[in-house]
Motif scaffolding. Structure first.
Motif, PDB file in Angstrom:
ATOM      1  N   ASP A 143       0.867  -1.177   0.000  1.00 55.29           N
ATOM      2  CA  ASP A 143       0.000   0.000   0.000  1.00 55.29           C
ATOM      3  C   ASP A 143       0.906   1.230   0.000  1.00 55.29           C
ATOM      4  O   ASP A 143       1.650   1.454   0.956  1.00 55.29           O
ATOM      5  N   ILE A 144       0.844   2.014  -1.075  1.00 57.63           N
ATOM      6  CA  ILE A 144       1.760   3.157  -1.182  1.00 57.63           C
ATOM      7  C   ILE A 144       1.527   4.208  -0.100  1.00 57.63           C
ATOM      8  O   ILE A 144       2.389   5.051   0.117  1.00 57.63           O
ATOM      9  N   ALA A 145       0.429   4.110   0.623  1.00 55.46           N
ATOM     10  CA  ALA A 145       0.188   5.033   1.742  1.00 55.46           C
ATOM     11  C   ALA A 145       1.216   4.820   2.857  1.00 55.46           C
ATOM     12  O   ALA A 145       1.367   5.666   3.735  1.00 55.46           O
ATOM     13  N   THR A 146       1.957   3.685   2.817  1.00 56.01           N
ATOM     14  CA  THR A 146       2.950   3.400   3.858  1.00 56.01           C
ATOM     15  C   THR A 146       4.337   3.933   3.511  1.00 56.01           C
ATOM     16  O   THR A 146       5.270   3.778   4.303  1.00 56.01           O
ATOM     17  N   ILE A 147       4.486   4.594   2.378  1.00 56.50           N
ATOM     18  CA  ILE A 147       5.791   5.111   1.952  1.00 56.50           C
ATOM     19  C   ILE A 147       6.408   6.086   2.978  1.00 56.50           C
ATOM     20  O   ILE A 147       7.626   6.063   3.170  1.00 56.50           O
ATOM     21  N   PRO A 148       5.636   6.917   3.677  1.00 56.03           N
ATOM     22  CA  PRO A 148       6.260   7.763   4.707  1.00 56.03           C
ATOM     23  C   PRO A 148       7.016   6.948   5.774  1.00 56.03           C
ATOM     24  O   PRO A 148       8.063   7.382   6.256  1.00 56.03           O
ATOM     25  N   GLN A 149       6.524   5.758   6.122  1.00 54.83           N
ATOM     26  CA  GLN A 149       7.238   4.901   7.086  1.00 54.83           C
ATOM     27  C   GLN A 149       8.555   4.420   6.487  1.00 54.83           C
ATOM     28  O   GLN A 149       9.557   4.293   7.186  1.00 54.83           O
ATOM     29  N   LEU A 150       8.568   4.160   5.174  1.00 52.43           N
ATOM     30  CA  LEU A 150       9.805   3.760   4.503  1.00 52.43           C
ATOM     31  C   LEU A 150      10.819   4.898   4.575  1.00 52.43           C
ATOM     32  O   LEU A 150      11.987   4.671   4.901  1.00 52.43           O
ATOM     33  N   SER A 151      10.383   6.105   4.296  1.00 52.25           N
ATOM     34  CA  SER A 151      11.275   7.276   4.344  1.00 52.25           C
ATOM     35  C   SER A 151      11.884   7.437   5.730  1.00 52.25           C
ATOM     36  O   SER A 151      13.084   7.678   5.868  1.00 52.25           O
ATOM     37  N   GLU A 152      11.048   7.286   6.742  1.00 50.81           N
ATOM     38  CA  GLU A 152      11.504   7.388   8.132  1.00 50.81           C
ATOM     39  C   GLU A 152      12.541   6.292   8.432  1.00 50.81           C
ATOM     40  O   GLU A 152      13.570   6.541   9.060  1.00 50.81           O
TER      41      GLU A 152
END
Length: 143
Positions: free
Chosen positions: A17-26
Motif C-alpha cells: 500500500d503506497i500510503a505506507t511510503i512515509p514509514q519507509l522514508s523514516e
C-alpha cells in the motif's frame, strides 16, 4: 492502515500500500543516521532509490486487490549500506530491464523503466535473485 501493520527495527515490513511510503522514508533516514551518514544529499538519494524500488513492488508484484508484504532490511557494512528488498509476489528481475535512452525526447521514449534507471544511477550495486518463491533485490551504496 494500522500502526501494527508496520514492523520496524533493522528491517521494516510494509503492506503493498503506497500510503505506507512515509514509514519507509523514516526507516531510511533512521538507518542513515544510525550508520553515521551525515550527508543529507546522500540520505535523500537513498530515500529516492528505495522509494522507487519499493513502490514498483507495491504496484506490480501482487495482482490487483491482493494483499501482500514488502520487507526491507538494512545493513551497515562499515564502508557501505546494504538494503535488501524482498516480496513473495510475481517473479520479476528489474536488473534485466534495458537501460533507457535519456537523450531521447520524452515522447520518443518507451513507457516505464525510469524508476530502475534512477535506482541504478544512485546505487553502486543493484542485484536480483529469486529464491524459494521470493524476489530479492539487493541495493548497495558506498558511504
Amino acid at each position: 492502515m494500522k500502526q501494527e501493520d508496520v514492523k520496524q527495527g533493522n528491517s521494516i515490513v510494509l503492506p503493498n500500500d503506497i500510503a505506507t511510503i512515509p514509514q519507509l522514508s523514516e526507516f531510511v533516514e533512521t538507518t542513515c543516521e544510525t550508520a553515521g551518514v551525515d550527508d543529507m544529499a546522500m540520505t535523500m538519494s537513498l530515500n529516492l532509490a528505495l522509494e522507487e524500488a519499493v513502490v514498483n513492488v507495491m504496484d506490480y508484484a501482487y495482482p490487483a486487490g491482493t494483499k501482500g508484504e514488502v520487507t526491507i532490511e538494512a545493513f551497515d557494512e562499515g564502508t557501505c549500506l546494504k538494503f535488501v528488498i524482498s516480496d513473495h509476489g510475481t517473479p520479476f528481475d528489474p536488473t534485466q530491464k534495458a537501460d533507457i535512452d535519456t537523450t531521447l525526447p520524452a515522447e520518443k521514449r518507451s513507457i516505464g523503466g525510469l524508476g530502475i534507471h534512477l535506482v541504478r544511477q544512485i546505487m553502486d550495486t543493484v542485484s536480483y535473485c529469486y529464491v524459494d518463491g521470493q524476489n530479492i533485490l539487493t541495493l548497495i551504496k558506498k558511504k
